[in-house]
Design a protein around this motif. Structure first.
Motif, PDB file in Angstrom:
ATOM      1  N   SER A 143       0.821  -1.205   0.000  1.00  0.00           N
ATOM      2  CA  SER A 143       0.000   0.000   0.000  1.00  0.00           C
ATOM      3  C   SER A 143       0.858   1.260   0.000  1.00  0.00           C
ATOM      4  N   GLU A 144       0.261   2.355  -0.380  1.00  0.00           N
ATOM      5  CA  GLU A 144       0.962   3.651  -0.347  1.00  0.00           C
ATOM      6  C   GLU A 144       1.219   4.038   1.107  1.00  0.00           C
ATOM      7  N   PRO A 145       2.464   4.389   1.469  1.00  0.00           N
ATOM      8  CA  PRO A 145       2.756   4.762   2.851  1.00  0.00           C
ATOM      9  C   PRO A 145       2.565   6.263   3.084  1.00  0.00           C
ATOM     10  N   ARG A 146       2.635   6.631   4.339  1.00  0.00           N
ATOM     11  CA  ARG A 146       2.732   8.042   4.705  1.00  0.00           C
ATOM     12  C   ARG A 146       4.094   8.288   5.325  1.00  0.00           C
ATOM     13  N   ALA A 147       4.587   9.505   5.200  1.00  0.00           N
ATOM     14  CA  ALA A 147       5.887   9.853   5.782  1.00  0.00           C
ATOM     15  C   ALA A 147       5.747  10.056   7.285  1.00  0.00           C
ATOM     16  N   LEU A 148       6.670   9.480   8.028  1.00  0.00           N
ATOM     17  CA  LEU A 148       6.681   9.676   9.476  1.00  0.00           C
ATOM     18  C   LEU A 148       6.981  11.130   9.823  1.00  0.00           C
ATOM     19  N   ASP A 149       6.237  11.668  10.771  1.00  0.00           N
ATOM     20  CA  ASP A 149       6.608  12.958  11.349  1.00  0.00           C
ATOM     21  C   ASP A 149       7.814  12.746  12.263  1.00  0.00           C
ATOM     22  N   ALA A 150       8.649  13.749  12.358  1.00  0.00           N
ATOM     23  CA  ALA A 150       9.861  13.606  13.168  1.00  0.00           C
ATOM     24  C   ALA A 150       9.531  13.236  14.614  1.00  0.00           C
ATOM     25  N   HIS A 151       8.422  13.760  15.135  1.00  0.00           N
ATOM     26  CA  HIS A 151       8.088  13.487  16.538  1.00  0.00           C
ATOM     27  C   HIS A 151       7.646  12.035  16.759  1.00  0.00           C
ATOM     28  N   GLU A 152       7.340  11.301  15.674  1.00  0.00           N
ATOM     29  CA  GLU A 152       6.943   9.897  15.809  1.00  0.00           C
ATOM     30  C   GLU A 152       8.145   8.955  15.903  1.00  0.00           C
ATOM     31  N   ILE A 153       9.278   9.384  15.433  1.00  0.00           N
ATOM     32  CA  ILE A 153      10.437   8.492  15.337  1.00  0.00           C
ATOM     33  C   ILE A 153      10.914   8.003  16.703  1.00  0.00           C
ATOM     34  N   PRO A 154      11.001   8.855  17.735  1.00  0.00           N
ATOM     35  CA  PRO A 154      11.414   8.331  19.042  1.00  0.00           C
ATOM     36  C   PRO A 154      10.493   7.233  19.562  1.00  0.00           C
ATOM     37  N   GLY A 155       9.225   7.282  19.210  1.00  0.00           N
ATOM     38  CA  GLY A 155       8.305   6.236  19.636  1.00  0.00           C
ATOM     39  C   GLY A 155       8.636   4.891  19.014  1.00  0.00           C
TER      40      GLY A 155
END
Length: 371
Positions: A143-155
């Motif tokens: 499926s087509e993805p969405r780009a991670l927001d920077a604030h999601e990466i630590p999670g």
């Protein structure tokens, strides 16, 4: 001169021989829980110096294929504990491969039917494996993805940390392997073909490797660096992975890993499951320089090689020094007693490709041993 059958200390892992069972996705864990079949399957192969499990999702979001196992629920961890107990009772060592697929997923496998996540919103030219309503399997476009927001990466880094701690403390694994290869999430951050970010996680090599090193530090902190390995695939095109300059990228990765005290570095040479001489960019990849970058940075972990090895080539690289360990994949599918067969020059069973993915006992736990 070392042989395939000599013991080896890899970080904190005392291995009885140099033969490693490669991670092999088999799609036989409904609800992401390893069951009775998995217990038998891994126990049968416990004579390997080290078993690396099939890739195992660190979170629901990290799931990308139907009926693959997870590490994020109590039933999943209990299922894996039965596996590790069985392997240990048979005298083996087993590590779990920590997996986040990133964009190599399908909406139907994601929480709430949402989009898969990725460094950038670029759909992979690849397929995943789904289960039809009638219980049969099929391969479907990702499926087509969405780009991670920077604030999601630590999670996501925390998801890796939690999974690593649970793998050791709850599921009883001897260690963990970070899956940073084959076009999955970490590899997607590394490569310019899938990472078009303009923040601190994109652009320069230093930025594109940031996520990898954050994950390594989190996992090693939770599991212990001497119980942590990592899998890399410098030039594979698997799952639409691409970068025109893999040499400087992966030498930077190797140099960064050198100071982190890992148990081993697991390298896929060439195209995963394909040609060992496959290259990306203008020049063949220099694996000796890649390893030298790691050793020159202080890396002392075992060097594990993978892709298309037979007994003769495996013996050669271990005896002459390019590798400390050799991983076998399809041969372990069809030969639960592969170590004995290689040592005694016993003829090998041929794998049944039709039963690689999904199904039940047939082609999974019913291959005969030499005895």
């Amino acid at each position: 001169m070392a042989t395939l059958f000599d013991p080896l200390q890899a970080g904190d892992l005392a291995l009885s021989n140099r033969i490693v069972m490669a991670p092999l996705t088999r799609n036989r864990s409904p609800d992401a829980v390893p069951g009775d079949l998995s217990v038998t399957y891994y126990r049968q192969r416990a004579s390997a110096g080290l078993i690396v499990t099939e890739a195992t999702a660190i979170s629901h979001q990290g799931q990308g294929y139907a009926d693959v196992p997870g590490l994020y629920g109590s039933e999943q961890l209990a299922g894996w504990k039965r596996v590790t107990d069985a392997v240990h009772e048979a005298g083996g060592k087993i590590v779990v491969q920590l997996w986040h697929v990133g964009r190599i997923s399908h909406n139907s496998l994601q929480p709430g039917g949402g989009k898969p996540v990725a460094p950038s919103a670029i759909r992979a030219k690849s397929k995943t494996y789904l289960i039809r309503p009638d219980g049969s399997g099929e391969f479907a476009e990702t499926s087509e993805p969405r780009a991670l927001d920077a604030h999601e990466i630590p999670g996501i880094v925390d998801d890796f940390r939690r999974a690593a701690r649970a793998a050791i403390e709850v599921a009883g694994f001897d260690g963990v392997e970070i899956h940073a290869a084959n076009g999955y999430l970490i590899d997607q951050f590394l490569r310019s073909g899938s990472n078009h970010r303009t923040d601190n996680y994109g652009g320069s090599i230093e930025n594109r490797t940031r996520f990898l090193f954050e994950v390594v530090d989190a996992v090693a902190g939770a599991a212990g660096s001497g119980r942590t390995g990592i899998r890399l695939s410098p030039v594979t095109p698997a799952n639409d992975a691409s970068d025109p300059e893999p040499q400087p990228l992966f030498e930077h990765v190797a140099s960064g890993l050198g100071s982190r005290g890992l148990a081993y570095i697991h390298v896929i040479e060439g195209a995963t499951g394909g040609g060992r001489d496959f290259q990306q960019g203008d020049k063949p990849f220099d694996y000796a320089a890649f390893k030298a970058a790691y050793r020159n940075a202080g890396g002392r972990g075992a060097w594990l090689v993978n892709n298309g090895y037979d007994k003769d080539l495996a013996e050669k690289v271990v005896a002459e020094g390019p590798a400390d360990l050799v991983a076998f994949g399809k041969l372990f599918i069809a030969n639960p007693d592969l170590v004995r067969r290689l040592k005694d020059n016993v003829a090998l069973n041929a794998p049944d490709k039709a039963t690689f993915y999904g199904g039940g006992a047939r082609g999974y736990i019913d291959y005969p041993t030499a005895a």
